[in-house]
Design an enzyme around this catalytic site. Sequence first.
Site, PDB file in Angstrom:
ATOM      1  N   ALA A  11       0.855  -1.177   0.000  1.00 25.31           N
ATOM      2  CA  ALA A  11       0.000   0.000   0.000  1.00 25.31           C
ATOM      3  C   ALA A  11       0.897   1.236   0.000  1.00 25.31           C
ATOM      4  O   ALA A  11       2.039   1.180   0.456  1.00 25.31           O
ATOM      5  CB  ALA A  11      -0.879  -0.015   1.242  1.00 25.31           C
TER       6      ALA A  11
ATOM      7  N   GLU B 176      -0.401  -9.382  -0.727  1.00 18.14           N
ATOM      8  CA  GLU B 176      -1.826  -9.677  -0.504  1.00 18.14           C
ATOM      9  C   GLU B 176      -2.600  -9.631  -1.821  1.00 18.14           C
ATOM     10  O   GLU B 176      -3.503 -10.426  -2.053  1.00 18.14           O
ATOM     11  CB  GLU B 176      -2.394  -8.678   0.509  1.00 18.14           C
ATOM     12  CG  GLU B 176      -1.782  -8.893   1.900  1.00 18.14           C
ATOM     13  CD  GLU B 176      -2.094  -7.767   2.873  1.00 18.14           C
ATOM     14  OE1 GLU B 176      -1.879  -6.574   2.509  1.00 18.14           O
ATOM     15  OE2 GLU B 176      -2.558  -8.042   3.984  1.00 18.14           O
TER      16      GLU B 176
ATOM     17  N   GLY C 206       0.645  -5.070   0.920  1.00 20.06           N
ATOM     18  CA  GLY C 206      -0.523  -5.146   0.036  1.00 20.06           C
ATOM     19  C   GLY C 206      -0.194  -5.753  -1.324  1.00 20.06           C
ATOM     20  O   GLY C 206      -1.086  -6.292  -1.988  1.00 20.06           O
TER      21      GLY C 206
ATOM     22  N   GLU D  91       4.539  -5.087   7.260  1.00 19.43           N
ATOM     23  CA  GLU D  91       3.743  -4.048   7.944  1.00 19.43           C
ATOM     24  C   GLU D  91       4.172  -3.831   9.388  1.00 19.43           C
ATOM     25  O   GLU D  91       4.070  -2.723   9.914  1.00 19.43           O
ATOM     26  CB  GLU D  91       2.247  -4.420   7.911  1.00 19.43           C
ATOM     27  CG  GLU D  91       1.593  -4.302   6.542  1.00 19.43           C
ATOM     28  CD  GLU D  91       1.664  -5.561   5.700  1.00 19.43           C
ATOM     29  OE1 GLU D  91       2.503  -6.450   5.992  1.00 19.43           O
ATOM     30  OE2 GLU D  91       0.885  -5.669   4.743  1.00 19.43           O
TER      31      GLU D  91
HETATM   32  N1  CO8 Z   1       4.569   3.301  -0.533  1.00 20.60           N
HETATM   33  C1  CO8 Z   1       4.968   4.465  -1.084  1.00 20.60           C
HETATM   34  N2  CO8 Z   1       6.130   4.624  -1.737  1.00 20.60           N
HETATM   35  C2  CO8 Z   1       6.931   3.540  -1.847  1.00 20.60           C
HETATM   36  C3  CO8 Z   1       6.574   2.271  -1.310  1.00 20.60           C
HETATM   37  C4  CO8 Z   1       5.324   2.181  -0.625  1.00 20.60           C
HETATM   38  N3  CO8 Z   1       4.862   1.017  -0.124  1.00 20.60           N
HETATM   39  N4  CO8 Z   1       7.578   1.403  -1.568  1.00 20.60           N
HETATM   40  C5  CO8 Z   1       8.518   2.084  -2.247  1.00 20.60           C
HETATM   41  N5  CO8 Z   1       8.130   3.364  -2.432  1.00 20.60           N
HETATM   42  C6  CO8 Z   1       8.865   4.441  -3.111  1.00 20.60           C
HETATM   43  C7  CO8 Z   1      10.045   4.913  -2.262  1.00 20.60           C
HETATM   44  O1  CO8 Z   1       9.616   5.843  -1.289  1.00 20.60           O
HETATM   45  C8  CO8 Z   1      10.920   5.518  -3.320  1.00 20.60           C
HETATM   46  O2  CO8 Z   1      10.411   6.775  -3.679  1.00 20.60           O
HETATM   47  P1  CO8 Z   1      11.388   8.085  -3.694  1.00 20.60           P
HETATM   48  O3  CO8 Z   1      12.387   7.747  -4.789  1.00 20.60           O
HETATM   49  O4  CO8 Z   1      10.467   9.202  -4.043  1.00 20.60           O
HETATM   50  O5  CO8 Z   1      12.020   8.163  -2.367  1.00 20.60           O
HETATM   51  C9  CO8 Z   1      10.709   4.592  -4.527  1.00 20.60           C
HETATM   52  O6  CO8 Z   1       9.475   3.922  -4.289  1.00 20.60           O
HETATM   53  C10 CO8 Z   1      11.801   3.559  -4.662  1.00 20.60           C
HETATM   54  O7  CO8 Z   1      11.918   2.862  -3.429  1.00 20.60           O
HETATM   55  P2  CO8 Z   1      13.298   2.720  -2.617  1.00 20.60           P
HETATM   56  O8  CO8 Z   1      14.218   3.844  -2.939  1.00 20.60           O
HETATM   57  O9  CO8 Z   1      12.962   2.481  -1.188  1.00 20.60           O
HETATM   58  O10 CO8 Z   1      13.867   1.385  -3.299  1.00 20.60           O
HETATM   59  P3  CO8 Z   1      14.841   0.304  -2.637  1.00 20.60           P
HETATM   60  O11 CO8 Z   1      15.238  -0.628  -3.745  1.00 20.60           O
HETATM   61  O12 CO8 Z   1      15.915   0.950  -1.843  1.00 20.60           O
HETATM   62  O13 CO8 Z   1      13.927  -0.502  -1.572  1.00 20.60           O
HETATM   63  C11 CO8 Z   1      11.956  -1.681  -0.862  1.00 20.60           C
HETATM   64  C12 CO8 Z   1      12.857  -1.263  -2.026  1.00 20.60           C
HETATM   65  C13 CO8 Z   1      12.688  -2.628   0.083  1.00 20.60           C
HETATM   66  C14 CO8 Z   1      10.731  -2.389  -1.449  1.00 20.60           C
HETATM   67  C15 CO8 Z   1      11.528  -0.409  -0.057  1.00 20.60           C
HETATM   68  O14 CO8 Z   1      11.027   0.552  -0.982  1.00 20.60           O
HETATM   69  C16 CO8 Z   1      10.450  -0.652   0.955  1.00 20.60           C
HETATM   70  O15 CO8 Z   1      10.728  -1.165   2.033  1.00 20.60           O
HETATM   71  N6  CO8 Z   1       9.191  -0.275   0.625  1.00 20.60           N
HETATM   72  C17 CO8 Z   1       8.070  -0.392   1.547  1.00 20.60           C
HETATM   73  C18 CO8 Z   1       7.593  -1.831   1.659  1.00 20.60           C
HETATM   74  C19 CO8 Z   1       6.480  -1.918   2.687  1.00 20.60           C
HETATM   75  O16 CO8 Z   1       6.640  -1.646   3.858  1.00 20.60           O
HETATM   76  N7  CO8 Z   1       5.261  -2.339   2.231  1.00 20.60           N
HETATM   77  C20 CO8 Z   1       4.104  -2.475   3.074  1.00 20.60           C
HETATM   78  C21 CO8 Z   1       3.259  -1.250   3.017  1.00 20.60           C
HETATM   79  S1  CO8 Z   1       1.892  -1.269   4.170  1.00 20.60           S
HETATM   80  C22 CO8 Z   1       0.747  -2.245   3.415  1.00 20.60           C
HETATM   81  O17 CO8 Z   1       0.934  -2.719   2.332  1.00 20.60           O
HETATM   82  C23 CO8 Z   1      -0.543  -2.467   4.165  1.00 20.60           C
HETATM   83  C24 CO8 Z   1      -1.658  -2.936   3.261  1.00 20.60           C
HETATM   84  C25 CO8 Z   1      -2.925  -3.151   4.044  1.00 20.60           C
HETATM   85  C26 CO8 Z   1      -3.944  -2.052   3.898  1.00 20.60           C
HETATM   86  C27 CO8 Z   1      -5.258  -2.441   4.498  1.00 20.60           C
HETATM   87  C28 CO8 Z   1      -6.309  -1.369   4.449  1.00 20.60           C
HETATM   88  C29 CO8 Z   1      -7.673  -1.794   4.910  1.00 20.60           C
END
Ligand code: CO8
Length: 258
Positions: A66, A112, A109, A132
Amino acid sequence: MTAYETLIVETRGRVGWITLHRPDALNALNSRLTDELGAAVAAFDTDENIGCIVLTGSERAFAAGADIKEMADKSSHEMTMHNPFAGLETVSRARTPIIAAVAGFALGGGCELAMMCDVILAADTARFGQPEINLGVIPGLGGTQRLTRAIGAYKAAELVLTGRMMDAAEAEKAGLVSRVVAVSDLLDEAAKTAETIASKSLPVVYAAKDALRAAQETSLAEGLRLENRIFTSLFALEDQKEGMAAFREKRSPRFGHH
Ligand code: CO8
């Protein structure tokens, strides 16, 4: 065809292709994307010329979860009253089989979303996880439920409680993915699998999916009764007569999808 901002949507024969396309955010699921995804899946799902849907991302990410930036400042009330992920219910409710073709990150997500699909084809670069817990929340789109059913209580608990990622080989061994292929072959393999499914009788495919879903959602006794009811009802279809006649006549069936 509708213009989408966060998706690339195309039709190839009887297969609908949906590519998540937010390259700057690793295909993070924001409300625009989930609304568009819901609309694209609904359009294919109500089109009887479509027999299978492929859902994919980029080589770097299927979806990294997400959109954290969109969600971060929301209140519990806002999250309850305006569920930004409502569009994804269309994915989990679709009658048409959906193949998730996953390369790179399928996190939170994203993992999921893959689990809402019927078949998960993984590239050898795929990485799955429910991180998460690192954000101070828990999975909210099926990560504690579908993952537990797919890979078992103890492996799911370890992943959800630590937030660590699994590579494709571990995911295959755990039973999360249908098959692992080289990343260069992922889309070809997804196309072949989708074309095979789309070549079958559409009402029979719907019926098979219905029965398979019951295995996730009901008791064994109820699921067995449902399967038997569906099985016997299929003898009302011309495609059942055609399929069995083709076997007797040693030829390929020509399904008319009725
Ligand atoms: N949301 C928003 N932006 C993101 C996300 C995300 N989930 N993942 C990556 N991005 C963005 C980064 O912020 C970055 O943007 P910017 O260049 O502007 O800073 C760009 O994508 C590239 O990412 P990274 O520079 O971080 O790339 P890396 O190769 O260094 O790392 C990773 C890749 C490991 C995937 C890292 O980006 C990461 O940890 N991302 C987050 C993963 C995460 O925590 N996902 C879970 C999110 S919460 C969720 O999914 C809950 C769902 C349930 C909802 C239920 C509602 C009812």
